[in-house]
Design an enzyme around this catalytic site. Sequence first.
Site, PDB file in Angstrom:
ATOM      1  N   LYS A   1       0.776  -1.282  -0.121  1.00  0.00           N
ATOM      2  CA  LYS A   1       0.172  -0.067  -0.021  1.00  0.00           C
ATOM      3  C   LYS A   1       0.738   1.159  -0.054  1.00  0.00           C
ATOM      4  O   LYS A   1       0.637   2.239  -0.796  1.00  0.00           O
ATOM      5  CB  LYS A   1      -1.103  -0.203   1.328  1.00  0.00           C
ATOM      6  CG  LYS A   1      -1.555   1.216   1.663  1.00  0.00           C
ATOM      7  CD  LYS A   1      -2.137   1.496   3.057  1.00  0.00           C
ATOM      8  CE  LYS A   1      -1.510   1.579   4.099  1.00  0.00           C
ATOM      9  NZ  LYS A   1      -1.172   3.012   4.531  1.00  0.00           N
ATOM     10  N   ASN A   2       1.832   1.211   0.714  1.00  0.00           N
ATOM     11  CA  ASN A   2       2.695   2.445   0.943  1.00  0.00           C
ATOM     12  C   ASN A   2       3.647   2.826  -0.041  1.00  0.00           C
ATOM     13  O   ASN A   2       4.505   3.728  -0.019  1.00  0.00           O
ATOM     14  CB  ASN A   2       3.375   2.634   2.507  1.00  0.00           C
ATOM     15  CG  ASN A   2       2.430   2.477   3.516  1.00  0.00           C
ATOM     16  OD1 ASN A   2       1.347   2.992   3.244  1.00  0.00           O
ATOM     17  ND2 ASN A   2       2.704   2.605   4.728  1.00  0.00           N
TER      18      ASN A   2
ATOM     19  N   CYS B   1      -4.248  12.729  13.602  1.00  0.00           N
ATOM     20  CA  CYS B   1      -4.907  11.558  13.350  1.00  0.00           C
ATOM     21  C   CYS B   1      -4.654  10.497  14.263  1.00  0.00           C
ATOM     22  O   CYS B   1      -4.026  10.899  15.512  1.00  0.00           O
ATOM     23  CB  CYS B   1      -4.880  10.831  12.344  1.00  0.00           C
ATOM     24  SG  CYS B   1      -2.712  10.047  12.039  1.00  0.00           S
TER      25      CYS B   1
ATOM     26  N   ARG C   1       1.108  14.373  13.496  1.00  0.00           N
ATOM     27  CA  ARG C   1       1.534  14.223  12.358  1.00  0.00           C
ATOM     28  C   ARG C   1       1.329  15.510  11.115  1.00  0.00           C
ATOM     29  O   ARG C   1       0.618  15.729  10.354  1.00  0.00           O
ATOM     30  CB  ARG C   1       0.691  13.036  11.514  1.00  0.00           C
ATOM     31  CG  ARG C   1       1.096  11.845  12.195  1.00  0.00           C
ATOM     32  CD  ARG C   1       0.125  10.720  11.570  1.00  0.00           C
ATOM     33  NE  ARG C   1       0.948  10.258  10.601  1.00  0.00           N
ATOM     34  CZ  ARG C   1       0.485   9.354   9.495  1.00  0.00           C
ATOM     35  NH1 ARG C   1      -0.795   8.693   9.925  1.00  0.00           N
ATOM     36  NH2 ARG C   1       1.082   8.881   8.724  1.00  0.00           N
TER      37      ARG C   1
ATOM     38  N   ASP D   1       5.095   0.339  11.984  1.00  0.00           N
ATOM     39  CA  ASP D   1       3.843  -0.265  11.429  1.00  0.00           C
ATOM     40  C   ASP D   1       3.891  -1.853  11.819  1.00  0.00           C
ATOM     41  O   ASP D   1       2.646  -2.438  11.352  1.00  0.00           O
ATOM     42  CB  ASP D   1       3.617  -0.164   9.729  1.00  0.00           C
ATOM     43  CG  ASP D   1       3.344   1.265   9.178  1.00  0.00           C
ATOM     44  OD1 ASP D   1       2.988   2.021  10.146  1.00  0.00           O
ATOM     45  OD2 ASP D   1       3.827   1.506   8.033  1.00  0.00           O
TER      46      ASP D   1
ATOM     47  N   ARG E   1      -8.238  -0.432   4.987  1.00  0.00           N
ATOM     48  CA  ARG E   1      -7.637   0.663   4.602  1.00  0.00           C
ATOM     49  C   ARG E   1      -6.335   0.117   3.924  1.00  0.00           C
ATOM     50  O   ARG E   1      -5.680   0.702   3.041  1.00  0.00           O
ATOM     51  CB  ARG E   1      -7.115   1.820   5.584  1.00  0.00           C
ATOM     52  CG  ARG E   1      -8.344   2.542   5.874  1.00  0.00           C
ATOM     53  CD  ARG E   1      -7.809   3.767   7.023  1.00  0.00           C
ATOM     54  NE  ARG E   1      -7.179   4.406   6.016  1.00  0.00           N
ATOM     55  CZ  ARG E   1      -6.467   5.434   6.515  1.00  0.00           C
ATOM     56  NH1 ARG E   1      -6.628   5.959   7.894  1.00  0.00           N
ATOM     57  NH2 ARG E   1      -5.265   6.084   5.896  1.00  0.00           N
TER      58      ARG E   1
HETATM   59  N1  EPU Z   1       6.747  14.786  10.617  1.00  0.00           N
HETATM   60  C1  EPU Z   1       7.083  15.983  11.099  1.00  0.00           C
HETATM   61  N2  EPU Z   1       6.974  16.757   9.880  1.00  0.00           N
HETATM   62  C2  EPU Z   1       6.619  16.459   8.864  1.00  0.00           C
HETATM   63  C3  EPU Z   1       6.311  14.929   8.429  1.00  0.00           C
HETATM   64  C4  EPU Z   1       6.721  14.242   9.472  1.00  0.00           C
HETATM   65  O1  EPU Z   1       7.245  16.369  12.358  1.00  0.00           O
HETATM   66  O2  EPU Z   1       6.747  17.302   7.893  1.00  0.00           O
HETATM   67  C5  EPU Z   1       7.020  13.628  11.832  1.00  0.00           C
HETATM   68  C6  EPU Z   1       5.778  12.821  12.133  1.00  0.00           C
HETATM   69  O3  EPU Z   1       4.965  13.425  12.810  1.00  0.00           O
HETATM   70  C7  EPU Z   1       6.368  11.476  12.546  1.00  0.00           C
HETATM   71  C8  EPU Z   1       7.971  11.453  11.880  1.00  0.00           C
HETATM   72  O4  EPU Z   1       8.213  12.649  11.588  1.00  0.00           O
HETATM   73  O5  EPU Z   1       6.798  11.294  13.927  1.00  0.00           O
HETATM   74  C9  EPU Z   1       7.771  10.291  10.794  1.00  0.00           C
HETATM   75  O6  EPU Z   1       6.679  10.455  10.038  1.00  0.00           O
HETATM   76  P1  EPU Z   1       6.689  10.019   8.485  1.00  0.00           P
HETATM   77  O7  EPU Z   1       6.597  11.557   7.747  1.00  0.00           O
HETATM   78  O8  EPU Z   1       7.750   9.478   8.001  1.00  0.00           O
HETATM   79  O9  EPU Z   1       5.151   9.268   8.197  1.00  0.00           O
HETATM   80  P2  EPU Z   1       4.502   9.359   7.132  1.00  0.00           P
HETATM   81  O10 EPU Z   1       5.088   9.619   5.876  1.00  0.00           O
HETATM   82  O11 EPU Z   1       3.101  10.356   7.079  1.00  0.00           O
HETATM   83  C10 EPU Z   1       4.544   6.813   6.349  1.00  0.00           C
HETATM   84  C11 EPU Z   1       3.516   5.655   6.221  1.00  0.00           C
HETATM   85  C12 EPU Z   1       2.895   5.221   7.589  1.00  0.00           C
HETATM   86  C13 EPU Z   1       4.031   4.884   8.461  1.00  0.00           C
HETATM   87  C14 EPU Z   1       5.234   6.175   8.755  1.00  0.00           C
HETATM   88  C15 EPU Z   1       6.675   5.878   9.183  1.00  0.00           C
HETATM   89  C16 EPU Z   1       2.592   6.096   4.156  1.00  0.00           C
HETATM   90  C17 EPU Z   1       1.427   6.479   3.195  1.00  0.00           C
HETATM   91  N3  EPU Z   1       2.553   6.138   5.326  1.00  0.00           N
HETATM   92  O12 EPU Z   1       4.008   7.976   7.223  1.00  0.00           O
HETATM   93  O13 EPU Z   1       2.261   4.159   7.196  1.00  0.00           O
HETATM   94  O14 EPU Z   1       3.727   4.675   9.695  1.00  0.00           O
HETATM   95  O15 EPU Z   1       5.711   6.445   7.303  1.00  0.00           O
HETATM   96  O16 EPU Z   1       7.109   4.676   8.660  1.00  0.00           O
HETATM   97  O17 EPU Z   1       3.833   5.741   3.687  1.00  0.00           O
HETATM   98  C18 EPU Z   1       0.620   2.571   8.053  1.00  0.00           C
HETATM   99  O18 EPU Z   1       0.665   2.132   6.745  1.00  0.00           O
HETATM  100  O19 EPU Z   1      -0.334   2.118   8.718  1.00  0.00           O
HETATM  101  C19 EPU Z   1       1.129   3.918   8.242  1.00  0.00           C
HETATM  102  C20 EPU Z   1       0.546   4.693   9.273  1.00  0.00           C
END
Ligand code: EPU
Length: 417
Positions: A22-23, A117, A122, A305, A397
Amino acid sequence: MDKIRIRGGRPLEGSIAVSGAKNAALPDLAAALLTDQPLVLRNVPQVRDVITMTRLLEHLGARTSVDREGMCHVQVSRMSEPEAPYDLVRTMRASVLVLGPLVARTGWARVSLPGGCAIGERPIDLHLDALSRMGADVELVHGYVTARSRRLRGADITFATRTVTGTENLMMAATLAEGRTVLRHCAMEPEIVDLAALLTAMGAHITGAGTETIQIEGVDSLHGATHGVIPDRVEAGTFLIAGAISRGRVEVTECDPGHLAALVDVLERCGVPLTTGPGRMEAGPWESLGAHDIVTSTYPGFATDLQAQYMALMTQASGAAVITENIFENRFMHAGELRRMGADITLEGRTAIVRGPTKLSGAPLMATDLRASASLILAALAADGESTINRVYHIDRGYERIEEKLRALGAEIERMH
Ligand code: EPU
């Protein structure tokens, strides 16, 4: 609203093929916005988030079609208004992945700001700061982010925190920028390598994906491509844990064992016999299961995850396991539900202490987010008696046909409409 009913206590036995990730599919689909030519993606999982992303692309002007084998055709010959509305972004934070491609292709984008969320605050500040560094005018008005730039400029950007979708968003934006972009302190997840492979097939010039520094040499246009989405490592890990928690023998096929090294290491330390071969892994029945501590971190560390699923397993292990969640501040919602089944779990800030083994008993349960729902299903498989899991739309999802796959392994599981 659908529920899942499980009668626990049976060891799972058999072999199951994992779906596409998915990701990886989500950013791959968003990449279709970078060209007016067709993109053909194989191995796209038919899960709710993928359907939401296709709806969003259609809203932006895409024509999409998917067949039962997960072959997805997307083409955005002509863009509509480059706007991602609140109603779609609200249901899926990954909608923010359209921001970078939209600005790169059309010069502006308006994307609803995703809120917090179930698993934490996030923010997307790092995506926005980085786009500003590339020359975009970024504004926040009425809950929407507007980003404008006639043409993005290459820049040298260091992410303050490793962010998966942030790295992906900027990598896509930079493919059509003027000049060279260097992204530093990048996330190194396999899904980023997958996206880079797709973008390269579309004509982008990218090096370093999968390391902490990625360099992108901007080009004037990208073209269509055909690409296979990598296997879902989280789904594979969830099924291995399903084998372990039920004391059965589960083989996972069509997976990439190299993406699961951290989980394999921990499961082996706990005493779960594991074998791996090309594209396959198997968890066999254990003699004794010992508790082992984990700390979630970015790839190649232990994936956040898989934290909830591992917590369910630790309720069956002897001793105390300390589970530290370092990525999201509020990702322990499953602990309360596991406790209702009889688990002994103490929460202290970002740490959960699971003492086991405890006998779990079936109960009515509430799913709170995608991976938490997976953890409840696993616990229900190991529990005495019947559990019903409410709000299973969370699991839909990200897991394709989960009850069908678990039933094929001998689980007593059914969906109730
Ligand atoms: N963060 C910030 N600012 C930003 C972006 C991120 O502070 O602008 C922080 C987040 O709050 C968090 C950390 O950085 O504490 C890492 O977040 P990241 O941005 O890596 O998460 P994401 O890209 O929103 C993806 C996956 C998630 C997975 C995380 C961590 C996708 C679509 N989603 O989320 O997947 O948990 O990376 O590996 O790729 C899931 O599939 O259940 C899921 C939540």
